[in-house]
Design an enzyme around this catalytic site. Structure first.
Site, PDB file in Angstrom:
ATOM      1  N   ARG A 110      -1.539  11.691  -7.268  1.00  0.00           N
ATOM      2  CA  ARG A 110      -0.997  11.007  -6.617  1.00  0.00           C
ATOM      3  C   ARG A 110       0.032  10.388  -7.107  1.00  0.00           C
ATOM      4  NH1 ARG A 110      -6.638   9.717  -5.474  1.00  0.00           N
ATOM      5  NH2 ARG A 110      -6.627   7.739  -6.588  1.00  0.00           N
ATOM      6  N   LYS A 153       7.886  -2.913  13.533  1.00  0.00           N
ATOM      7  CA  LYS A 153       7.579  -1.558  13.158  1.00  0.00           C
ATOM      8  C   LYS A 153       6.557  -1.037  14.446  1.00  0.00           C
ATOM      9  CE  LYS A 153       5.839   2.058  10.086  1.00  0.00           C
ATOM     10  NZ  LYS A 153       5.700   2.359   8.695  1.00  0.00           N
ATOM     11  N   LYS A 187       3.571  -4.762   4.871  1.00  0.00           N
ATOM     12  CA  LYS A 187       3.322  -4.097   6.197  1.00  0.00           C
ATOM     13  C   LYS A 187       1.891  -4.293   6.552  1.00  0.00           C
ATOM     14  CE  LYS A 187       1.922   0.042   6.853  1.00  0.00           C
ATOM     15  NZ  LYS A 187       1.830   1.850   7.173  1.00  0.00           N
ATOM     16  N   GLU A 196       3.469  -4.425  12.667  1.00  0.00           N
ATOM     17  CA  GLU A 196       3.506  -2.863  13.176  1.00  0.00           C
ATOM     18  C   GLU A 196       2.187  -2.827  14.102  1.00  0.00           C
ATOM     19  OE1 GLU A 196       2.645   0.310  10.229  1.00  0.00           O
ATOM     20  OE2 GLU A 196       2.606   1.669  11.905  1.00  0.00           O
TER      21      GLU A 196
HETATM   22  P1  13P Z   1       4.229   7.847  10.007  1.00  0.00           P
HETATM   23  O1  13P Z   1       5.421   7.744  10.120  1.00  0.00           O
HETATM   24  O2  13P Z   1       3.439   8.869   9.516  1.00  0.00           O
HETATM   25  O3  13P Z   1       3.275   7.381  11.481  1.00  0.00           O
HETATM   26  O4  13P Z   1       3.548   6.621   9.075  1.00  0.00           O
HETATM   27  C1  13P Z   1       4.240   5.292   9.140  1.00  0.00           C
HETATM   28  C2  13P Z   1       3.417   4.264   8.828  1.00  0.00           C
HETATM   29  O5  13P Z   1       3.585   3.644   7.711  1.00  0.00           O
HETATM   30  C3  13P Z   1       2.082   4.039   9.663  1.00  0.00           C
HETATM   31  O6  13P Z   1       1.444   2.956   9.391  1.00  0.00           O
END
Ligand code: 13P
Length: 340
Positions: free
Chosen positions: A46, A219, A136, A177
């Site tokens: 990772r 987001k 996030k 998000e």
């Molecule tokens: P994806 O662009 O692969 O959907 O991932 C973005 C992300 O951070 C989802 O929480």
């Protein structure tokens, strides 16, 4: 709360031509990604993979910030530089995923609420000392004929707003998000209705909980036809309906909308962002915060082999550059050809 600093960070994350790399896959998700290329998800692997992404020369022209996972923000590059420091030295802002995942929401038919508020104030203080300047939190909503429920929208919006307020007190820009998942055979119109409800509930709570909107980023999902729907909307239709949805429910005080890719192909995610940026005027920067759509070709090229690192870096840089072009509507499909 230092509002000037928060809004400066939020604006820097959506600076023209640049966007965010989501490299915050949890242990389970990165294992899935590594399984797809037959690589064991060990801590060393990772670290090597994230090192490859973060040391790609030239990527900082298109990448303004990187979202890290708890393990990654504490790791160092193969040269021994802590990852947050390595990013900062390239003018890239380190970020951190702080939610602890979507869990079943009691009294619903399998819907979820995202958790992670317990102890969050202390965790944010630590992440700030480790270099994080944005964070996030992801809520998810599945579409059926009758769901999501209003309870699911409200419970997730409440948690998102509590997270956002705690972030701002800690000097960290919250990315909120609310992801409406696109699995299913629903129409794009249903996707628009559900996305609107999620956004309305979210902004209601953000106002209620006194969150400073210029120091936040949104987001969201793009408004799409369900992936299993027989009728798939065109890129232009996706762009038009998405912008209409956001104009209806996202305040102009929000400096930027940074889309997730959510299982679209790399090309679709780029072409649709480009199509949205061609539709002017709109009050926000429209940018990307892609995980899969930025990383998929790099992951495939790498396959866990040190000998493939430079090919993987080239693949990542190429996607970053194309999405950088989509930021101002100057992407063309011809640019997909490597070397273009
Ligand atoms: P994806 O662009 O692969 O959907 O991932 C973005 C992300 O951070 C989802 O929480």
């Amino acid at each position: 709360m230092n509002t000037n600093e928060l809004s400066a960070t939020a604006r820097a994350l959506v600076a023209p031509g640049r966007g965010i790399l989501a490299a915050d896959e949890s242990g389970g998700t990165i294992k899935k990604r590594f399984d797809s290329i037959g690589v064991e998800s060990s801590e060393d692997n990772r670290r090597a993979y994230r090192d490859l992404l973060f040391t790609t020369e030239g990527a900082s022209a298109f990448i303004s910030g990187v979202i890290l996972y708890d393990e990654t923000i504490r790791q160092s590059s193969l040269d021994g530089v802590p990852f947050p420091q390595l990013l900062t030295s390239q003018g890239i802002i380190p970020g951190i995923k702080v939610d602890t995942g979507a869990k079943l929401l009691a009294m619903t038919d399998g819907e979820t609420v995202t958790e992670g508020l317990d102890g969050l104030r202390d965790r944010l203080a630590e992440y700030h000392t480790l270099g994080a300047r944005f964070a996030k939190w992801r809520a998810t909503y599945s579409i059926t004929d009758v769901l999501p429920s209003q309870l699911c929208f409200d419970a997730n919006a409440h948690a998102l707003a509590r997270y956002a307020a705690l972030c701002q007190e800690a000097g960290i820009v919250p990315i909120v998000e609310p992801e409406v998942l696109m699995e299913g055979n629903h129409t794009i119109e249903r996707s628009r209705v559900v996305s609107t409800s999620a956004l309305e509930a979210l902004y209601r709570e953000l106002y209620e909980q006194r969150v400073f909107l210029p120091g936040t980023l949104l987001k969201p999902n793009m408004v799409l036809s369900g992936y299993e729907s027989k009728t798939q909307a065109s890129d232009d239709e996706v762009a038009r309906l998405s912008i209409e949805t956001f104009l209806h429910s996202v305040p102009a005080a929000v400096p930027g909308i940074v889309f997730l890719s959510g299982g679209q192909t790399d090309e679709q995610a780029t072409a649709r962002l480009d199509a949205m940026n061609k539709l002017v005027p709109h009050p926000w920067q429209l940018s990307f915060s892609y995980g899969r759509a930025l990383q998929a070709p790099a992951l495939k090229a790498w396959k866990g082999e040190p000998a493939n690192v430079s090919a993987a870096k080239a693949a990542f840089l190429h996607r970053a550059k194309l999405n950088g072009a989509a930021r101002n509507g100057s992407y063309t499909p011809e640019m997909e050809a490597v070397g273009a």
